[in-house]
Every structure is written in C-alpha cells, then in structure tokens.
Design a protein around this motif. Structure first.
Motif, short mmCIF file in Angstrom:
data_model
loop_
_atom_site.label_atom_id
_atom_site.label_comp_id
_atom_site.label_asym_id
_atom_site.label_seq_id
_atom_site.Cartn_x
_atom_site.Cartn_y
_atom_site.Cartn_z
N VAL A 197 31.98 34.33 37.11
CA VAL A 197 31.96 35.49 36.12
C VAL A 197 30.83 36.28 36.15
CG1 VAL A 197 32.56 36.04 33.73
CG2 VAL A 197 33.74 33.93 34.61
N GLU A 198 30.00 35.58 36.27
CA GLU A 198 28.46 36.04 36.18
C GLU A 198 28.45 37.31 37.42
OE1 GLU A 198 28.85 32.84 35.60
OE2 GLU A 198 28.21 33.33 33.80
N GLU A 199 29.11 37.06 38.51
CA GLU A 199 29.06 38.07 39.46
C GLU A 199 30.14 39.08 39.51
OE1 GLU A 199 28.86 38.05 44.39
OE2 GLU A 199 30.02 36.33 43.38
N PHE A 200 31.25 38.76 38.90
CA PHE A 200 32.34 39.84 38.67
C PHE A 200 33.19 39.59 37.58
CE2 PHE A 200 34.74 37.45 41.53
CZ PHE A 200 35.93 38.11 41.49
N ARG A 201 33.92 40.50 36.99
CA ARG A 201 35.05 40.35 36.25
C ARG A 201 36.32 40.63 36.80
NH1 ARG A 201 33.93 39.18 30.38
NH2 ARG A 201 31.67 38.84 30.22
N GLY A 202 36.42 41.71 37.51
CA GLY A 202 37.51 42.06 38.22
C GLY A 202 37.33 43.24 39.22
N PHE A 203 38.42 43.89 39.68
CA PHE A 203 38.34 44.96 40.60
C PHE A 203 39.60 45.73 40.80
CE2 PHE A 203 38.61 41.27 43.70
CZ PHE A 203 39.77 41.65 44.38
N ALA A 204 39.52 46.85 41.20
CA ALA A 204 40.93 47.69 41.33
C ALA A 204 40.88 48.32 42.76
CB ALA A 204 40.92 48.80 40.33
N LEU A 205 42.02 48.14 43.44
CA LEU A 205 42.15 48.74 44.84
C LEU A 205 43.24 49.78 44.77
CD1 LEU A 205 42.07 45.40 46.83
CD2 LEU A 205 40.30 46.80 46.42
N ILE A 206 42.84 50.96 45.19
CA ILE A 206 43.90 52.18 44.92
C ILE A 206 44.62 52.38 46.22
CG2 ILE A 206 43.90 54.58 44.45
CD1 ILE A 206 42.66 52.98 42.12
N ASP A 207 45.81 52.66 46.14
CA ASP A 207 46.80 52.79 46.96
C ASP A 207 48.13 53.56 46.26
OD1 ASP A 207 47.47 52.85 50.22
OD2 ASP A 207 49.53 52.23 48.66
N SER A 208 48.66 54.72 46.75
CA SER A 208 49.86 55.36 46.10
C SER A 208 51.25 54.38 46.10
CB SER A 208 49.92 56.81 46.83
OG SER A 208 50.38 56.58 48.35
N HIS A 209 50.92 53.65 47.23
CA HIS A 209 52.38 52.84 47.10
C HIS A 209 52.17 51.40 46.83
CE1 HIS A 209 53.67 55.86 49.98
NE2 HIS A 209 54.91 55.44 49.72
N ALA A 210 50.94 50.82 46.66
CA ALA A 210 50.66 49.60 46.62
C ALA A 210 49.32 49.19 45.85
CB ALA A 210 50.61 48.60 47.85
N PRO A 211 49.21 49.74 44.66
CA PRO A 211 47.69 49.67 43.80
C PRO A 211 47.65 48.40 43.49
CG PRO A 211 49.68 50.72 42.52
CD PRO A 211 50.03 50.61 43.86
N LEU A 212 46.48 48.03 43.11
CA LEU A 212 46.13 46.37 43.01
C LEU A 212 45.11 46.22 42.15
CD1 LEU A 212 46.06 43.39 45.60
CD2 LEU A 212 44.17 43.77 44.06
N GLN A 261 47.16 43.92 49.99
CA GLN A 261 47.60 45.30 49.86
C GLN A 261 48.18 46.15 50.74
OE1 GLN A 261 44.38 48.46 48.89
NE2 GLN A 261 45.43 48.80 46.98
N GLU A 262 47.52 46.06 52.05
CA GLU A 262 47.82 46.69 53.12
C GLU A 262 49.27 46.38 53.80
OE1 GLU A 262 47.95 49.47 56.24
OE2 GLU A 262 46.59 49.43 54.47
N TRP A 263 49.58 44.99 53.84
CA TRP A 263 50.88 44.69 54.01
C TRP A 263 52.04 45.11 53.18
CZ3 TRP A 263 55.11 42.19 52.05
CH2 TRP A 263 55.91 42.06 53.11
N LEU A 264 51.70 45.01 51.73
CA LEU A 264 52.78 45.69 50.91
C LEU A 264 52.83 47.18 50.94
CD1 LEU A 264 54.56 44.55 48.67
CD2 LEU A 264 52.57 45.22 46.98
N ARG A 265 51.77 47.95 51.31
CA ARG A 265 51.97 49.30 51.36
C ARG A 265 52.65 49.71 52.77
NH1 ARG A 265 49.58 54.32 51.75
NH2 ARG A 265 49.55 55.33 53.61
N GLU A 266 52.65 48.86 53.72
CA GLU A 266 53.69 49.15 54.97
C GLU A 266 54.77 48.58 54.78
OE1 GLU A 266 51.64 47.05 58.22
OE2 GLU A 266 49.87 48.32 58.25
N SER A 267 54.80 47.63 54.05
CA SER A 267 56.36 47.34 53.69
C SER A 267 57.15 48.43 52.90
CB SER A 267 56.35 45.79 52.90
OG SER A 267 57.55 45.37 52.68
N PHE A 268 56.48 48.74 51.93
CA PHE A 268 57.08 49.65 51.00
C PHE A 268 57.28 51.23 51.82
CE2 PHE A 268 55.35 47.85 46.89
CZ PHE A 268 56.69 47.12 46.92
#
Length: 382
Positions: free
Chosen positions: A187-202, A102-109
């Motif tokens: 799956v017992e540990e987690f189903r998913g996650f979201a990382l917020i960024d205005s240029h490269a959300p994930l 995400q950080e790489w993509l943010r900087e690239s954009f």
C-alpha cells in the motif's frame, strides 16, 4: 556441467530489485555470495532458481548491465517515498498482467464488433467534477433508493465493483500478485491504477489496503476512466492531490460516493451520534473514512480531526482482520479476475476462438481450478 558467466552487478541488481541485499538470498542459494565475488558461475538451473526467488525475468540476468525499468503508465502517486527510481517487481508484474488482459479483452470485443464505450474519456478537466461525479453515479445506477437493498457499506464496495463491471469496465481488487499469497502488494507503493481503452477500460485497486479505503480508490480510478487519463495512484490518508488530474478525480469520486446534498441532509443528525461517521456510513452505505473525508471536503470538520479519525479507524480495521484476501478461494476470484473478463474468456474458449490452454494462461487458473470457477459463474464446460 555448463556454467553461465553472469556479472556480479547483475546478481546484485536482481537482489536489490526484489527489495533485499545479497545476504537475504544466500540462505536459499548458498553459492550466491561466491558468484558475486567472482568465485565461479551458476548453472542454468541455479540461475533459474535465482530468477524465481527475485521475481526477475530470466533473460535480464544475461544482460551486461542492469536495464532501466520504468513504469509503463504515468505516475500520479503522492504517498511519501512512493516516487522511487525503481518500481517493485510486484507492481510491475501486476501492471503487465493487467495490460495483457486488457489487450486480450479489447481484441475479443473488436472481433465480435462490439461498440466502443461512450463514457471513456467523455469528461475534460474543464468540466465541473461534481457534475461528472453525479453522472457517474447515475450511470452506475446508484441514484434513488439503491442503499435500501445493500446491507452494509462493506457490501456496498462489492456492489459498486459489480456495477462498474456491468458498465463494461474491468474492475479488479487484489492484494497479492495473481494468486500468490507470498507476494503481497504494498500500500505504501501504490493504491490503484487505471488503464484507458475505449473497448476495455480497466481499474485496479490494491486489495492489501483497508477495505474502507478501497471504496474511495475504486471511485477515484473510475473518475480516471471518465477523464481518459490512465496512471498510477498513491495517496496518504485519502488525500490524492498535487496535480490537476488527481484533484479533479478526487472531487468527482467524492460526489459519486457521497453526494453533497445527501450528506448535508443527514449531517445534523449524524453529528450528534457517538460515532458520527459510522452513523453516516450506515445511512449512505459508504465507508466511515469516506464519510469523514467528504465531511472534510465540505468543511464540516477540520483536517487534523479527519487524519486522527482516519488513522485510528484504519488501524482498528486492520487489527480486526477486515482486509480482503483471506477466505474462500473461488469467491476471491470474483474480485481478483472479475466476471467481465472471465466470462469473455469462457465464451471464446467454448466457441473455439481460443484454446483452453490459452484460457488457463490468461486467467492464471489451471485445469480443474478453471473449470470449478466457471461452474461458480454458471458455466458448465464440456
């Protein structure tokens, strides 16, 4: 031969961090038990072997006492037993890899003067989640007759992921750490996650989960992007809840996948079918468990009836081997890495903004493998 004076506490911690006791690793590293008893010390090569076996950063083993490892994002999990004091190495490695990308993509954009994405954090908890769910549906182009062009609800999962990426959101579905089939995510540990960024959300969906449940997680994490609240999700039987954020994202996701008006319009006919939720799945192009979950939301069925259906359906699905992860390697990369991210890496490499070694490292694809996947995306590298 130089020996490294590692404390027994650190050796035991590394084993426990990986989810096992010392005895589990003795078959692979016979001297381990003696080191724990302070009967000698490992060489650097032996210590590296232990670090690899336990998926522990080598530098940690030189510390005088175990570090306190914490999740780098908020924890919204509601799965029984999921709130553990120590996140697994598999989860941490996955999170850190996604954060680096995400950080790489943010900087690239930013380097190419790309505009921030207006929909990121555009919603508030005070907003009506159903209305935001309809807004997300419109943004993805899922209104109107999109279902006519989708063969099955399984195809719809892939189509929805691609539509999310076309919005500018990295959408990853993976059931293992990177491409390591020996490190299956829990799956017992987690189903998913979201990382917020205005240029490269994930958004990341645990691909070890049943395909039918992944559809809901994909929509749920997208709601987190709209709300601007990053975090880790985990829920039993598609019941994320317990916090205002999770309840809100749940409602927005439900309306995105199966709008109330459409579901009610088809319910009278579907409920007379031998398999009502499979009938709704064929019509609305959502998974049967999503259809059932939405019927529960709208009080068309009871909670006990939903749980019975969910558990039975997912159990059958897993026995039939319909979970993703198997199959052709390069097709899997579309979900494990994604076209949005890979295309930007390829462009940067071809323009000379990064070297190919960095491109290999950031995608975790090497040499010929990287080039072959590029060809699958329609890019011929020099």
């Amino acid at each position: 031969m130089t020996r490294i004076p590692v404390t027994p506490e650190m050796l035991q911690w590394a084993c426990e961090r990986a989810g096992y006791d010392v005895a589990h690793f003795v078959t692979r590293i016979p001297q381990l038990a003696a080191w724990v008893r302070r009967e000698g010390h490992p060489t650097l090569k032996q210590l590296e072997e232990l670090a690899n076996a336990t998926h522990t950063p080598l530098g940690y083993l030189f510390l005088p006492e175990p570090p306190e490892e914490r999740l780098p994002i908020p924890d919204y999990r509601m799965v029984a037993g999921a709130r553990q004091d120590r996140p697994s190495p598999d989860l941490l490695d996955t999170l850190y890899t996604m954060q680096r990308r995400q950080e790489w993509l943010r900087e690239s954009f930013i380097e190419i003067d790309a505009e921030p994405l207006a929909f990121v954090a555009s919603a508030r908890l005070a907003d009506e989640p159903d209305a935001v769910g309809r807004e997300m549906r419109r943004a993805l182009g899922l209104d109107g007759g999109w279902v006519a062009g989708v063969g099955t609800w399984q195809d719809a999962v892939s189509e929805m992921r691609r539509a999310i990426e076309q919005l500018g959101v990295m959408a990853v579905i993976n059931g293992v750490v990177g491409n390591n089939a020996h490190r299956r995510l829990s799956v017992e540990e987690f189903r998913g996650f979201a990382l917020i960024d205005s240029h490269a959300p994930l958004i990341f969906v645990n691909g070890a989960d049943a395909r039918s449940a992944q559809m809901f997680t994909l929509a749920h994490e997208l709601a987190h992007i709209w709300l601007g609240t990053e975090g880790l999700s985990g829920f039993e039987s598609l019941f994320p809840g317990g916090t205002d954020v999770e309840d809100w994202c749940n409602r927005a996701a439900a309306e995105l996948l199966a709008p109330e008006q459409e579901l009610r319009a088809h319910w009278m006919k579907a409920k007379r079918a031998a398999s009502p939720f499979e009938a709704l799945a064929r019509t609305l192009k959502v998974s049967p468990v999503v259809a059932a979950r939405r019927a529960l939301d709208l009080e068309m069925i009871g909670r006990d009836g939903f749980v019975d259906f969910y558990e039975g359906y997912v159990s059958r699905e897993r026995k039939l081997g319909t979970e993703p992860g198997a199959g052709e390697f390069y097709n899997n990369q579309n979900e494990r890495i994604g076209e949005l991210f890979t295309t930007q890496v390829l462009r940067a490499a071809m323009e000379g903004r990064i070297g190919f070694k960095e491109a290999y490292d950031i995608t975790e694809l090497r040499g010929g493998t990287f080039q072959k996947y590029a060809e699958r995306l329609g890019v011929n590298l020099p």
